[in-house]
Design an enzyme around this catalytic site. Structure first.
Site, PDB file in Angstrom:
ATOM      1  N   GLU A 101       8.615  -3.431   4.651  1.00  0.00           N
ATOM      2  CA  GLU A 101       7.772  -2.858   5.698  1.00  0.00           C
ATOM      3  C   GLU A 101       6.507  -3.638   5.934  1.00  0.00           C
ATOM      4  O   GLU A 101       5.980  -4.256   5.022  1.00  0.00           O
ATOM      5  CB  GLU A 101       7.326  -1.464   5.266  1.00  0.00           C
ATOM      6  CG  GLU A 101       8.469  -0.558   5.034  1.00  0.00           C
ATOM      7  CD  GLU A 101       7.978   0.719   4.405  1.00  0.00           C
ATOM      8  OE1 GLU A 101       8.753   1.325   3.660  1.00  0.00           O
ATOM      9  OE2 GLU A 101       6.817   1.064   4.635  1.00  0.00           O
ATOM     10  N   GLY A 177       5.479  -4.044  -3.031  1.00  0.00           N
ATOM     11  CA  GLY A 177       5.505  -5.097  -4.039  1.00  0.00           C
ATOM     12  C   GLY A 177       4.170  -5.382  -4.682  1.00  0.00           C
ATOM     13  O   GLY A 177       3.114  -4.951  -4.211  1.00  0.00           O
ATOM     14  N   GLU A 178       4.221  -6.108  -5.792  1.00  0.00           N
ATOM     15  CA  GLU A 178       3.025  -6.504  -6.536  1.00  0.00           C
ATOM     16  C   GLU A 178       2.812  -8.002  -6.291  1.00  0.00           C
ATOM     17  O   GLU A 178       3.529  -8.840  -6.850  1.00  0.00           O
ATOM     18  CB  GLU A 178       3.225  -6.191  -8.030  1.00  0.00           C
ATOM     19  CG  GLU A 178       2.169  -6.763  -8.956  1.00  0.00           C
ATOM     20  CD  GLU A 178       0.746  -6.542  -8.485  1.00  0.00           C
ATOM     21  OE1 GLU A 178       0.333  -5.403  -8.291  1.00  0.00           O
ATOM     22  OE2 GLU A 178       0.027  -7.546  -8.307  1.00  0.00           O
ATOM     23  N   SER A 232      -6.147  -1.988  -7.863  1.00  0.00           N
ATOM     24  CA  SER A 232      -5.778  -0.575  -7.815  1.00  0.00           C
ATOM     25  C   SER A 232      -6.056   0.023  -9.190  1.00  0.00           C
ATOM     26  O   SER A 232      -5.323  -0.218 -10.134  1.00  0.00           O
ATOM     27  CB  SER A 232      -4.298  -0.439  -7.464  1.00  0.00           C
ATOM     28  OG  SER A 232      -4.085  -0.940  -6.163  1.00  0.00           O
ATOM     29  N   CYS A 351       2.541   2.989   1.216  1.00  0.00           N
ATOM     30  CA  CYS A 351       3.312   1.914   0.621  1.00  0.00           C
ATOM     31  C   CYS A 351       4.805   2.230   0.421  1.00  0.00           C
ATOM     32  O   CYS A 351       5.170   3.043  -0.412  1.00  0.00           O
ATOM     33  CB  CYS A 351       2.598   1.697  -0.699  1.00  0.00           C
ATOM     34  SG  CYS A 351       3.154   0.490  -1.784  1.00  0.00           S
TER      35      CYS A 351
END
Ligand code: SAH
Ligand code: SF4
Length: 397
Positions: A101, A177-178, A232, A351
């Site tokens: 996305e 994703g990271e 975060s 997210c």
């Protein structure tokens, strides 16, 4: 899972570096200036979606481009609008069937401020970190995205904006994703976005958000100021952060904040911390005090964001007065703090939410088990117990 066909194996054109493109053009006996023409076709106003449309090129080169590369790796895109058109949410189907996305948010001009168009992009399909309040975390890890697959999310939105004579003003890596677990590709992407000969967006307008991959933060610090880094945080106490951000079991909060401080010292750039506010879980006065103590005296900024509802969790956003009290505690300790409204909730702008919907609901017993586990884990965490669960697979090895 769809199998990858031969077409999908062709590299994405927008992932090529300028010298690679020049080498490719010259290998076909064409002069180097043709590479500039191809680059214009990729980048100008978000670029074209097929080599056939590049009128300036000889037909043979156009055909070779189409045969050798994919011009657009996110062509199959579903568009949804929210907030009366102020938020646009894109669900891109990649060539192997993976769904990712991106979200485009429009901020009208206010006072002396110009209008802004911020795009939130994905760096991986799914995510290995597995934060329980995050829809992407629920999906688990799919795969790393290629540079072209990240860049083409940006080109997709740039093209939409260019149709009305507008431009992207900000890009944030806050989609699926990271990013620091796909760091080589993310850095190549940022170079492309930053390069005046390619996308040409100033580094200050690019933000990368991480859940706290300490070696990745240290690598960025060594590279010098590149872009804005957001961390975060969600909780200042390890027991709770073990549950909310499972990689905390590998890199505890003190190490994350140390790495962030070193980053600020070395680059002069202020770190911003994010905290998703979850009712009764991380919004207590003790948690506010712990965060205030942790960040007191730092050159940092905290954004508090009410949690977007996600299926499979027993949790909901903290009530606004609770978030306001939390903010007041941080501010009283001299920590600058903003409360943010979550955009595009009605189309699932949190997210990974749309892709999670597409992946289908798990069976009710699975959801019930997950909820019960979260209730037990967070209750133990609120009593200060560290998690006994293992570090998620794919994180920190
Ligand atoms: N993996 C990175 C970047 C992508 S997540 C990271 O975690 O920082 C981007 C942001 O969306 C993170 O701050 C995350 O905490 C937040 N987020 C995820 N799920 C959310 C939800 N349900 N409600 C509100 N924010 C959420
Ligand atoms: Fe991954 Fe970020 Fe979602 Fe956590 S919040 S699961 S790190 S995408």
């Amino acid at each position: 899972m769809t199998t990858i066909d031969a077409d999908a194996l062709r590299p994405g054109l927008s992932g090529l570096k300028p010298d690679q493109l020049t080498a490719w053009v010259e290998a076909r006996g064409e002069p180097a200036y043709r590479a500039r023409q191809v680059a214009d076709a990729i980048w100008k106003d978000g670029g074209l979606t097929s080599a056939v449309a590049i009128r300036t090129l000889p037909a043979a080169l156009r055909e070779a481009l189409d045969a050798g590369f994919r011009f657009d790796t996110v062509s199959d895109t579903d568009v949804r609008e929210a907030d009366g058109g102020l938020t646009e949410k894109f669900l891109h189907r990649l060539d192997d069937g993976a769904l990712i996305e991106s979200v485009l948010m429009h901020y009208p001009a206010r006072g002396s401020g110009r209008e802004r168009h911020t795009l939130c992009i994905s760096s991986q399909a799914g995510c290995a970190v597995g934060c329980p309040f995050c829809a992407t975390g629920e999906l688990g890890f799919g795969r790393d995205l290629e540079v072209a697959e990240i860049v083409d999310q940006v080109r997709f939105s740039a093209r939409r904006l260019a149709a009305d004579g507008r431009r992207l003003t900000n890009i944030v890596f806050m989609g699926m994703g990271e990013p620091l677990l796909n760091l080589d590709r993310v850095l190549d992407t940022i170079q492309a976005l930053n390069d005046p000969r390619r996308f040409g967006l100033g580094a200050r307008h690019i933000t990368v958000s991480t859940s706290g991959v300490v070696p990745g933060i240290r690598r960025l610090t060594a590279l010098g100021p590149q872009f804005t880094l957001a961390v975060s945080l969600h909780a200042a106490r390890d027991s709770l952060r073990d549950v909310l951000v499972p990689l905390n079991r590998r890199w505890p909060v003190a190490e994350v904040v140390d790495a962030a401080r070193d980053h600020t010292r070395a680059t002069g750039r202020r770190i911003s911390y994010e905290a998703t506010m979850i009712g009764g879980i991380n919004d207590t006065p003790e948690d506010a005090e712990a965060m205030a103590e942790l960040l007191r005296g730092d050159h940092a900024h905290v954004n508090l964001i009410p949690m977007n509802p996600v299926a499979h969790t027993p949790w909901a956003a903290s009530p606004m007065p609770v978030i306001e009290r939390f903010a007041a505690t941080l501010r009283a300790a001299g920590v600058s703090t903003t409360i943010r409204r979550n955009r595009g909730q009605e189309v699932g702008a949190a997210c990974g939410q749309l892709a999670a919907e597409r992946a289908g609901e798990p069976a009710p017993p699975v959801v019930a088990r997950r909820r019960a586990r979260l209730v037990a884990e967070s209750a133990a965490a609120l009593h200060g117990e560290r998690s006994h669960e293992p570090v998620p697979v794919g994180v920190g090895d």
